[in-house]
Design a protein around this motif. Structure first.
Motif: not given
Lengths: 345, 345
Positions: B195-196, B199, B202-203, B210
């Protein structure tokens, strides 16, 4: 061998997959009836107390000496394993039969409802009383430590204490498409960081564990940034110091939960000596799960546990739970020697 | 002002909290009936096509010229916002009324079922046809970018493409108490890392996002180490290159999903010029959500969108959705100027 036949007979109760003798079920009752019959066959005097615990006594010649008990429980989780509980009862029966009548009264005990919070042993120590001078519980480890150490037997030094708490993280719901990454307050990302921080904190404290087993995301839409996440944390450690240290490290309330229970040094030493006498180096370890021995110990009965190596990575509460026949026989030998030592006048 | 009274009248349909005009509901029909009445009052010629889309035409004197449409939709999500959809329809009506009859036919359109996959505009471009020469959709941003930039109006350069995929992580179920930290294969911890990582990936890609919005843990017991975790990933980007780059970075299948749609340069430029003529610096931005303009653009109709600033952090699909009256009036002015520019022969 008789002990394996009897383990199989208890395991077959209820049919289906795995052990099916839930607390209060006909399956648990059937197991108590079978074991009661085997105790009577072997000349034991059978008591059923008001909590329906089963105590089979081989009376000694000196009723002034405190009794020495060995045992465990006969109930199971649904689809449980073959050894969890019955091994301690049947191992106790084998060991006490081998020792035979002597000065001190020896007993084999089967507590009720261990899997639902040790209701039988709790009732015994609370309302019923008439407790022994010492208690030894043989049990399958239900974990991988003996297997990893390459050792068949271990002695339990403490039953871990634990605290179960729930954490709720609040973020801000948002549209998955229209909210830029740098403008999100995503509750699941924050929860993910917490889950990993909890794991890392537990790794840093010897013999402590922490588990996030339940986690729910709201509102839970594929295209919605999570606005809140709740999860459970199950934290365990062999003493209050480590338990509180871990709880504090992960931002949970300290000083709460079920207290750790340290096993009795004399009984632990007797188990260790018995293991060593079989040319096995005894591994000392805490029990991460609760047991009837923890209930008796907390009530002041000098107690300890003898663990036999789990195979299959320590899987338990499953039909895949397994110990080798060789290890089981070694464990019965160790239990016999422990009881001989503790029972000697 | 009439546009605000009409927005309020549509918003009040169905009563209760927020907008309640779900696709296919009596609420959506009531909104179409109201707008149809307002179009007729204003002298528009009303068509209801076979998908029940509403098209109100102000006929021009030169039927050889392609029509110019402005509009949006009238359906809402349950408990939706006041502006999402109706602003584009009523803004179009205000703008076209101000322009009045001319050589080119101008029309105001209300598509059906935008919130359930743009079913009305899809039917129009697929089975029905008779498409305009250009389409302009005024819409609330539903995001925080204009608010953050301190700019009331923006022009949409692309509708992002997206892919929604499900990831399943398999670990090993274990007892929360008896399994040491260094012997765990905890599916939730691995999922937390994923999950991280999603993130962070996407950043690192401009304009890409995302989101993990749904995550389920099995077996889901407080004292059981998770054995498997499934979660959804919603990935979006304004072009296929960035979409695939992000999908690849997080280990998902590339080349799949809904294609990004680039808006028409001529229509985009007309919107930009209209905004600039109002002494506002037009912010170019992609739309992270799908819109009817994306359906028409993908079908070859030169299209663009005019976004009006969302307040409250860009919250949408909620009664908290909000734009200021001042910004709305500015948007209608910009839409009017855009249509005048595009409609000039």
């Amino acid at each position: 061998m008789r002990i394996f036949e009897r383990l199989d007979e208890l395991y077959a109760i209820g049919g289906g997959q795995g052990a099916n003798r839930r607390s209060g079920s006909a399956g648990e009752q059937r197991a108590h009836d079978l074991v009661s019959g085997w105790l009577e066959e072997a000349g034991f005097e059978v008591e059923r107390d008001s909590a329906a615990n089963l105590i089979g006594r081989l009376r000694g010649t000196r009723p002034d000496l405190p009794e020495l008990w060995a045992g465990s429980h006969l109930d199971s989780v649904p689809e449980g394993g073959r050894l969890d509980g019955p091994l301690g009862v049947l191992g106790g029966l084998e060991a006490v039969e081998r020792i035979g009548p002597g000065e001190r009264t020896l007993a084999v005990v089967a507590f009720r409802g261990e899997e639902v919070g040790c209701i039988g042993s709790r009732a015994r120590v609370a309302e019923i009383g008439e407790l022994p001078g010492a208690f030894v519980e043989l049990h399958i480890e239900q974990g991988p430590r003996l297997e990893h150490a390459g050792v068949p037997l271990g002695v339990v030094t403490a039953i871990v204490g634990y605290s179960r708490q729930t954490v709720t993280i609040t973020g801000r719901v948002g549209h998955a498409g229209t909210t830029p990454m740098d403008n999100r307050d995503d509750a699941l990302c924050e929860a993910a960081e917490r889950v990993l921080a909890i794991r890392n904190a537990a790794r840093a404290i010897p013999e402590a564990v922490a588990t996030v087993g339940v986690l729910t995301v709201a509102p839970g839409g594929v295209n919605v940034i999570p606005g809140s996440v709740s999860f459970t944390v199950d934290v365990r450690a062999p003493d209050r110091g480590r338990l509180d240290r871990l709880l504090a490290a992960i931002g949970l309330e300290t000083g709460v939960g079920v207290e750790p229970t340290v096993m009795d040094a004399t009984v632990v030493d007797a188990v260790k000596a018995a293991i060593a006498s079989l040319d096995v180096t005894p591994l000392e370890l805490p029990s991460g799960a609760g047991h009837d021995a923890g209930i008796l110990a907390a009530a002041g009965v000098p107690s300890a546990m003898l663990f036999v190596r789990s195979l299959n990575g320590g899987v338990s509460h499953s039909p895949a739970e397994h110990s080798s026949d060789e290890d089981i026989l070694l464990a019965v030998d160790a239990l016999e020697r422990t009881l001989r030592d503790l029972g000697s006048v």
